[in-house]
Design a protein around this motif. Structure first.
Motif, mmCIF file in Angstrom:
data_model
loop_
_atom_site.group_PDB
_atom_site.id
_atom_site.type_symbol
_atom_site.label_atom_id
_atom_site.label_comp_id
_atom_site.label_asym_id
_atom_site.label_seq_id
_atom_site.Cartn_x
_atom_site.Cartn_y
_atom_site.Cartn_z
ATOM 1 N N UNK A 1 76.975 52.613 34.184
ATOM 2 C CA UNK A 1 76.457 52.136 32.896
ATOM 3 C C UNK A 1 75.069 51.525 33.029
ATOM 4 N N UNK A 2 74.808 50.924 34.158
ATOM 5 C CA UNK A 2 73.495 50.305 34.367
ATOM 6 C C UNK A 2 72.383 51.340 34.469
ATOM 7 N N UNK A 3 72.741 52.580 34.851
ATOM 8 C CA UNK A 3 71.752 53.655 34.977
ATOM 9 C C UNK A 3 71.548 54.421 33.674
ATOM 10 N N UNK A 4 72.540 54.389 32.795
ATOM 11 C CA UNK A 4 72.501 55.265 31.611
ATOM 12 C C UNK A 4 72.381 54.497 30.305
ATOM 13 N N UNK A 5 72.274 53.185 30.360
ATOM 14 C CA UNK A 5 72.359 52.380 29.137
ATOM 15 C C UNK A 5 71.258 52.688 28.124
ATOM 16 N N UNK A 6 70.109 53.153 28.591
ATOM 17 C CA UNK A 6 68.999 53.413 27.661
ATOM 18 C C UNK A 6 69.211 54.680 26.825
ATOM 19 N N UNK A 7 70.228 55.462 27.152
ATOM 20 C CA UNK A 7 70.472 56.717 26.443
ATOM 21 C C UNK A 7 71.584 56.607 25.393
ATOM 22 N N UNK A 8 72.243 55.450 25.321
ATOM 23 C CA UNK A 8 73.400 55.330 24.442
ATOM 24 C C UNK A 8 73.265 54.133 23.502
ATOM 25 N N UNK B 1 74.571 50.774 21.593
ATOM 26 C CA UNK B 1 75.282 49.604 22.096
ATOM 27 C C UNK B 1 76.791 49.752 21.902
ATOM 28 N N UNK B 2 77.188 50.340 20.790
ATOM 29 C CA UNK B 2 78.615 50.528 20.527
ATOM 30 C C UNK B 2 79.278 51.376 21.611
ATOM 31 N N UNK B 3 78.611 52.428 22.047
ATOM 32 C CA UNK B 3 79.157 53.290 23.098
ATOM 33 C C UNK B 3 79.313 52.525 24.406
ATOM 34 N N UNK B 4 78.322 51.736 24.738
ATOM 35 C CA UNK B 4 78.376 50.958 25.976
ATOM 36 C C UNK B 4 79.484 49.922 25.930
ATOM 37 N N UNK B 5 79.675 49.304 24.779
ATOM 38 C CA UNK B 5 80.740 48.314 24.633
ATOM 39 C C UNK B 5 82.114 48.977 24.732
ATOM 40 N N UNK B 6 82.242 50.161 24.149
ATOM 41 C CA UNK B 6 83.508 50.891 24.248
ATOM 42 C C UNK B 6 83.834 51.212 25.704
ATOM 43 N N UNK B 7 82.838 51.687 26.433
ATOM 44 C CA UNK B 7 83.058 52.007 27.843
ATOM 45 C C UNK B 7 83.421 50.764 28.637
ATOM 46 N N UNK B 8 82.777 49.664 28.321
ATOM 47 C CA UNK B 8 83.023 48.422 29.044
ATOM 48 C C UNK B 8 84.457 47.930 28.857
ATOM 49 N N UNK B 9 85.034 48.205 27.691
ATOM 50 C CA UNK B 9 86.414 47.765 27.449
ATOM 51 C C UNK B 9 87.445 48.826 27.836
ATOM 52 N N UNK B 10 86.975 49.965 28.350
ATOM 53 C CA UNK B 10 87.895 50.957 28.882
ATOM 54 C C UNK B 10 88.051 52.222 28.076
ATOM 55 N N UNK B 11 87.335 52.348 26.956
ATOM 56 C CA UNK B 11 87.403 53.571 26.155
ATOM 57 C C UNK B 11 86.372 54.564 26.686
ATOM 58 N N UNK B 12 86.833 55.490 27.513
ATOM 59 C CA UNK B 12 85.932 56.425 28.186
ATOM 60 C C UNK B 12 86.501 57.832 28.141
#
Length: 228
Positions: A166-173, A175-186
């Motif tokens: 996520x630290x490498x790809x955060x600029x492409x997504x 914020x909602x997508x990053x938060x979903x991934x962080x809570x386990x929705x992947x």
């Protein structure tokens, strides 16, 4: 590139498992198209800050040149064990965008820090629910490569490689997508070189693979068989 099949599989057990089969219609043209896509750095212009644009430009230029040299051989229309994963990655990434209308993210090699050999997933996208898709590509000249792809995705999930990425790809997504991934929705994509084996046999092999259930429980999983 032609999409031969795009269908749900194992629907009795899971709701969001998709199988896509891809055919490079003219391989020499496919190789040229891939190199053109790698060299198209227009995606960099969407970033507002100049330091981000300049950083990505330096990485992408060096990597695009490197990948082109790996993919091309003397006759210009073959791939090797060493370059096959790049071809599978790019064709799978394009299929997600063209067939499923998912988010268009450049191949990971173009924007990650190293010129080659980056750890982590090979390509990324996001579905219409804004769930990030972490994609892994595998190539073998002698066999269908879904087994080694599934093993690596399963291992990456256990090791938390997706969260690390996520630290490498955060600029492409968003914020909602990053938060979903962080809570386990992947979601995950397994792209692999497929030989002449019928799709039914490949799908049976995927579903019976020992890593399948660990992968299939996620929000969405896409298996992309690339005829190379």
């Amino acid at each position: 590139m032609k999409v031969l099949e795009c269908k749900k599989i194992d629907v009795k057990n899971y709701n969001s498992i998709t199988y896509i089969r891809i055919e490079p219609e003219d391989f020499s043209i496919t190789i040229r198209d891939i190199i053109t896509a790698l060299s198209d750095l227009s995606w960099i212009t969407k970033f507002d800050q100049s330091y981000i644009r300049n950083s990505f430009l330096k990485r992408a230029e060096d990597t695009a040149e490197y990948l082109a040299s790996k993919i091309l051989k003397d006759d210009g229309d073959k791939i090797t064990e060493d370059s096959g994963e790049y071809v599978v990655s790019e064709l799978a990434r394009e299929a997600l965008v063209a067939e499923l209308k998912y988010l268009d993210i450049p191949l990971a090699e173009l924007f990650k820090e190293q010129v080659s050999g980056n750890p982590g997933f090979d390509f990324y996208s996001a579905n219409k629910d804004k769930v990030i898709i972490f994609g892994e590509a595998k190539y073998s000249s002698s066999r269908n490569a879904y087994g080694i792809g599934m093993e690596q995705v399963d291992r990456f999930i256990r090791e938390g490689q997706d969260v690390s990425d996520l630290n490498d790809i955060d600029k492409f997504f968003e914020e909602e997508s990053l938060q979903l991934a962080d809570k386990g929705d992947k979601a995950y994509a397994v792209a692999f070189a497929a030989k002449g084996t019928a799709s039914d046999m490949i799908i049976n092999g995927i579903v019976s693979n020992k890593h399948y259930k660990n992968i299939a429980i996620n929000k969405e999983v896409i298996f992309l068989a690339v005829n190379v």
